[in-house]
Design an enzyme around this catalytic site. Structure first.
Site, PDB file in Angstrom:
ATOM      1  N   GLY A  29      39.527  49.721  51.129  1.00  0.00           N
ATOM      2  CA  GLY A  29      39.598  48.443  50.377  1.00  0.00           C
ATOM      3  C   GLY A  29      41.567  48.342  50.744  1.00  0.00           C
ATOM      4  N   GLY A  32      42.528  51.386  48.596  1.00  0.00           N
ATOM      5  CA  GLY A  32      42.359  52.696  49.420  1.00  0.00           C
ATOM      6  C   GLY A  32      42.689  52.778  50.767  1.00  0.00           C
ATOM      7  N   ALA A  33      43.247  51.807  51.929  1.00  0.00           N
ATOM      8  CA  ALA A  33      43.612  51.483  53.066  1.00  0.00           C
ATOM      9  C   ALA A  33      45.495  52.455  52.424  1.00  0.00           C
ATOM     10  CB  ALA A  33      43.979  50.186  53.793  1.00  0.00           C
ATOM     11  N   GLU A 145      45.928  55.334  35.571  1.00  0.00           N
ATOM     12  CA  GLU A 145      47.531  54.664  35.970  1.00  0.00           C
ATOM     13  C   GLU A 145      47.367  53.684  36.386  1.00  0.00           C
ATOM     14  OE1 GLU A 145      50.481  55.158  34.135  1.00  0.00           O
ATOM     15  OE2 GLU A 145      49.905  53.209  34.199  1.00  0.00           O
ATOM     16  N   VAL A 148      45.370  48.985  34.773  1.00  0.00           N
ATOM     17  CA  VAL A 148      46.454  48.593  33.971  1.00  0.00           C
ATOM     18  C   VAL A 148      47.311  48.025  34.985  1.00  0.00           C
ATOM     19  CG1 VAL A 148      47.240  47.819  31.967  1.00  0.00           C
ATOM     20  CG2 VAL A 148      45.115  49.469  32.224  1.00  0.00           C
ATOM     21  N   GLY A 203      44.795  39.722  48.302  1.00  0.00           N
ATOM     22  CA  GLY A 203      44.432  41.113  48.075  1.00  0.00           C
ATOM     23  C   GLY A 203      44.406  41.132  46.370  1.00  0.00           C
ATOM     24  N   ASP A 217      38.355  41.496  34.081  1.00  0.00           N
ATOM     25  CA  ASP A 217      39.221  42.507  34.400  1.00  0.00           C
ATOM     26  C   ASP A 217      40.423  42.238  33.410  1.00  0.00           C
ATOM     27  OD1 ASP A 217      40.855  43.735  36.637  1.00  0.00           O
ATOM     28  OD2 ASP A 217      41.986  42.495  35.999  1.00  0.00           O
ATOM     29  N   LYS A 221      41.685  45.669  30.592  1.00  0.00           N
ATOM     30  CA  LYS A 221      42.904  45.983  30.341  1.00  0.00           C
ATOM     31  C   LYS A 221      43.217  46.447  29.309  1.00  0.00           C
ATOM     32  CE  LYS A 221      44.087  44.760  34.771  1.00  0.00           C
ATOM     33  NZ  LYS A 221      44.375  43.893  36.015  1.00  0.00           N
TER      34      LYS A 221
HETATM   35  P1  NDP Z   1      38.068  46.175  47.939  1.00  0.00           P
HETATM   36  O1  NDP Z   1      37.278  44.731  48.241  1.00  0.00           O
HETATM   37  O2  NDP Z   1      39.259  45.621  49.088  1.00  0.00           O
HETATM   38  O3  NDP Z   1      37.593  47.499  48.872  1.00  0.00           O
HETATM   39  C1  NDP Z   1      36.788  48.336  48.194  1.00  0.00           C
HETATM   40  C2  NDP Z   1      35.742  49.568  48.873  1.00  0.00           C
HETATM   41  O4  NDP Z   1      34.890  49.898  48.766  1.00  0.00           O
HETATM   42  C3  NDP Z   1      35.478  49.475  50.493  1.00  0.00           C
HETATM   43  O5  NDP Z   1      35.975  49.906  51.731  1.00  0.00           O
HETATM   44  C4  NDP Z   1      34.186  49.214  51.056  1.00  0.00           C
HETATM   45  O6  NDP Z   1      33.881  49.437  51.826  1.00  0.00           O
HETATM   46  C5  NDP Z   1      34.542  50.295  49.747  1.00  0.00           C
HETATM   47  N1  NDP Z   1      32.614  50.759  48.462  1.00  0.00           N
HETATM   48  C6  NDP Z   1      31.939  49.507  48.572  1.00  0.00           C
HETATM   49  N2  NDP Z   1      31.226  50.436  47.860  1.00  0.00           N
HETATM   50  C7  NDP Z   1      31.255  50.902  48.685  1.00  0.00           C
HETATM   51  C8  NDP Z   1      29.822  52.334  48.802  1.00  0.00           C
HETATM   52  N3  NDP Z   1      28.268  51.706  48.050  1.00  0.00           N
HETATM   53  N4  NDP Z   1      29.638  53.249  49.609  1.00  0.00           N
HETATM   54  C9  NDP Z   1      31.180  53.317  49.338  1.00  0.00           C
HETATM   55  N5  NDP Z   1      32.192  52.429  49.405  1.00  0.00           N
HETATM   56  C10 NDP Z   1      32.338  51.438  48.705  1.00  0.00           C
HETATM   57  O7  NDP Z   1      39.059  46.368  46.490  1.00  0.00           O
HETATM   58  P2  NDP Z   1      40.073  46.645  46.284  1.00  0.00           P
HETATM   59  O8  NDP Z   1      40.639  47.892  46.695  1.00  0.00           O
HETATM   60  O9  NDP Z   1      41.379  45.443  46.094  1.00  0.00           O
HETATM   61  O10 NDP Z   1      39.663  47.421  44.570  1.00  0.00           O
HETATM   62  C11 NDP Z   1      39.513  48.723  44.631  1.00  0.00           C
HETATM   63  C12 NDP Z   1      39.482  49.310  43.358  1.00  0.00           C
HETATM   64  O11 NDP Z   1      40.581  49.041  42.612  1.00  0.00           O
HETATM   65  C13 NDP Z   1      39.012  48.461  41.947  1.00  0.00           C
HETATM   66  O12 NDP Z   1      38.543  49.102  40.570  1.00  0.00           O
HETATM   67  C14 NDP Z   1      39.476  47.321  41.447  1.00  0.00           C
HETATM   68  O13 NDP Z   1      39.408  46.498  39.896  1.00  0.00           O
HETATM   69  C15 NDP Z   1      40.862  48.284  41.257  1.00  0.00           C
HETATM   70  N6  NDP Z   1      42.257  47.392  41.443  1.00  0.00           N
HETATM   71  C16 NDP Z   1      42.956  46.646  42.376  1.00  0.00           C
HETATM   72  C17 NDP Z   1      43.703  46.474  42.285  1.00  0.00           C
HETATM   73  C18 NDP Z   1      43.439  45.166  43.269  1.00  0.00           C
HETATM   74  O14 NDP Z   1      45.164  44.682  43.618  1.00  0.00           O
HETATM   75  N7  NDP Z   1      43.461  45.170  44.767  1.00  0.00           N
HETATM   76  C19 NDP Z   1      44.975  46.334  41.583  1.00  0.00           C
HETATM   77  C20 NDP Z   1      44.654  47.316  40.101  1.00  0.00           C
HETATM   78  C21 NDP Z   1      43.352  47.974  40.242  1.00  0.00           C
HETATM   79  P3  NDP Z   1      34.177  48.570  53.007  1.00  0.00           P
HETATM   80  O15 NDP Z   1      35.432  48.693  53.442  1.00  0.00           O
HETATM   81  O16 NDP Z   1      32.734  48.855  54.123  1.00  0.00           O
HETATM   82  O17 NDP Z   1      33.614  47.206  52.491  1.00  0.00           O
HETATM   83  N1  HSE Z   2      42.023  41.115  40.135  1.00  0.00           N
HETATM   84  C1  HSE Z   2      43.537  42.016  39.089  1.00  0.00           C
HETATM   85  C2  HSE Z   2      44.190  40.927  38.633  1.00  0.00           C
HETATM   86  C3  HSE Z   2      44.058  43.402  40.082  1.00  0.00           C
HETATM   87  O1  HSE Z   2      44.836  40.023  39.478  1.00  0.00           O
HETATM   88  O2  HSE Z   2      45.394  41.365  38.158  1.00  0.00           O
HETATM   89  C4  HSE Z   2      45.176  44.065  39.712  1.00  0.00           C
HETATM   90  O3  HSE Z   2      44.080  45.099  38.632  1.00  0.00           O
END
Ligand code: NDP
Ligand code: HSE
Length: 446
Positions: A29, A32-33, A145, A148, A203, A217, A221
């Site tokens: 997501g 990950g991307a 890391e 938080v 995002g 959230d 933290k």
């Molecule tokens: P997204 O919702 O953008 O992405 C989640 C990903 O997980 C998607 O690719 C989704 O698949 C995949 N997924 C969901 N369910 C499953 C499953 N059952 N099996 C396999 N894959 C699955 O989340 P984020 O990238 O924003 O966040 C990811 C993590 O990082 C969270 O824990 C978040 O708290 C943390 N985080 C996020 C930050 C941010 O700014 N976004 C900052 C710091 C931490 P699909 O693509 O098919 O929907």
């Molecule tokens: N949803 C979280 C925030 C992502 O807005 O700070 C970063 O952890």
């Protein structure tokens, strides 16, 4: 299980200089991307930093029906467990989010001797002990890391850089979404709903933004920071938590007129109760910050964390607290650390909760209140109200009054007192005939 009962395994045998580290990426997501892109684009630099290439050998997602340009089709799978179990996977990167399912995946990875990097604060704050035990028992690493404040290296700073100091207080802005919303409401007059929609589009918000706006959230933290900083297990449910969904445009206007901004702060402290017993407290709530204080100028999705330590003094950390790229930076730093250990052997420092301080009752916290009330505009009201404070031994710092026809708006700012005393006063004020309504109560921290 206590720490003493946990079996400590020897670190896994080194793969050796030049060996490839097989990585399973769980989630593609927002975060990950970017992890996938940056690791691919900087392959050689990562290999040089690690001592061998790090290769993503599979990417787990929830559906194969989405377009994912740049990811070879054969890497994608919806079976995360099968991917983790593969023999060519050494390191699992969890960026899915949620608690129960990632908990299963992370535990499975650790138990099968694979190191884990996760950005998942909700998971770490809820299950740190279980995850740390599993990593310890298997002799592998658990890094988090990015959990938080995204790109700001808070975890490494607390775990390693300040390991030789005694931390008294950790406080600051640790949620980008709520800071973005409060900043937009204050600086452009945006509505709460529009600002939240924009933070989601960019995002920053969690998959379910309730976690952001209700403070959960930031509370996760805070639990992580308090655990690391005070060497004490602090869990999500130990953190007092109020979000920003009740903060109105009117509250922000009144705060600005009085020289404050409203920020969602996380505050973790060592405190002493009325009998001198030391304990730990962590809380998250909207807080009035003087406009000249550095926290007031933290805008958009930026985060800022203050640490007060005995020998180091006061430290401030500032930077990108949310978003795909900044979070990927922190995840990849952990990927380098964990991969180095896989290639060369050894383990990163694990958790240490030796101090095991009690968690304080929130009522014992020292704070200040900004109380906004509607009162009848008649003689004696101010005296009744100030007597209510005096009877509890709380001193008033400022009083502001504005007239509206037959009623008045009265804003009282207190000096510092214990939370339970201030809360009791607000309850009494609400029952007075001389108070029509308590419009809002917001705490001050400085
Ligand atoms: P997204 O919702 O953008 O992405 C989640 C990903 O997980 C998607 O690719 C989704 O698949 C995949 N997924 C969901 N369910 C499953 C499953 N059952 N099996 C396999 N894959 C699955 O989340 P984020 O990238 O924003 O966040 C990811 C993590 O990082 C969270 O824990 C978040 O708290 C943390 N985080 C996020 C930050 C941010 O700014 N976004 C900052 C710091 C931490 P699909 O693509 O098919 O929907
Ligand atoms: N949803 C979280 C925030 C992502 O807005 O700070 C970063 O952890």
């Amino acid at each position: 299980m206590t720490e003493q009962q946990v079996g400590k395994a020897q670190p896994r045998a080194a793969k050796g200089e030049g060996a490839t580290v097989g990585v399973a990426l769980l989630g593609y997501g927002t975060v990950g991307a970017e992890v996938f892109r940056l690791l691919g684009e900087n392959r050689d630099a990562f290999a040089a930093r690690i001592g061998g290439p790090a290769e993503i050998r599979g990417v787990a997602v929830s559906t194969l029906d989405k377009e994912r340009p740049g990811v070879p089709r054969e890497l994608l799978t919806t079976d995360a467990k099968a991917l983790i179990a593969r023999d060519d996977i050494d390191l699992v990167v969890e960026v899915i989010g949620g608690i129960d399912y990632p908990r299963e995946l992370v535990l499975e990875a650790l138990k099968s001797g694979k190191s884990v990097v996760t950005a998942n604060k909700a998971l770490v704050a809820a299950h740190a002990d279980e995850l740390a035990d599993a990593a310890e028992a298997a002799g592998v690493d658990l890094y988090f890391e990015a959990a938080v404040a995204a790109a700001i290296p808070v975890v490494g700073m607390l775990r390693r850089s300040l390991a030789g100091d005694q931390i008294q207080r950790i406080s600051g802005i640790v949620n980008g979404t709520t800071n973005f919303i409060l900043d937009a409401m204050e600086s452009t007059g945006a509505s709460y709903d529009d600002a939240l929609a924009e933070a989601t589009r960019l995002g920053y918000a969690e998959a379910d933004p309730t976690a952001d706006v209700e403070g959960h959230d930031a509370a996760s933290k805070a639990a992580i920071m308090a655990s690391l900083g005070f060497h004490t297990r602090v869990k999500f449910e130990d953190v007092y938590c109020e979000g920003i969904s009740s903060v109105t445009a009117d509250d922000i206007k009144a705060a600005n007129e009085a020289g404050y901004s409203i920020k969602l702060l996380a505050i973790c402290e060592r405190i002493q109760d009325e009998s001198g017993v030391e304990s730990v407290t962590a809380r998250v709530h909207p807080t009035l910050v003087p406009q000249e204080h550095p926290l007031a100028s933290v805008s958009k999705s930026f985060n800022a964390i203050f640490v007060e330590a005995e020998a180091a003094g006061s430290l401030m950390f500032y930077g990108n607290g949310a978003g795909g790229n900044p979070t990927a930076s922190a995840v990849l730093g952990d990927v380098v650390g964990a991969s180095r250990n896989i290639v060369h052997g050894g383990r990163a420092p694990g958790e240490n909760t030796y101090a095991n301080l009690p968690i304080a009752d929130f009522g014992q916290v020292q704070t200040r209140y900004h109380i906004d009330m509607e009162v009848p505009d008649r003689t004696g009201v101010l005296a009744t109200i100030s007597n209510t404070f005096a009877a509890q031994g709380v001193s008033i710092r400022t009083v502001r009054q504005e007239e509206f026809g037959g009623t008045a708006r009265l804003i009282v700012v207190t000096h510092s007192a214990r939370e339970h005393v201030l809360a009791a006063i607000v309850e009494q004020l609400g029952n007075l005939e001389d108070v029509i309504n308590v419009n809002s109560v917001i705490r001050l921290d400085h």
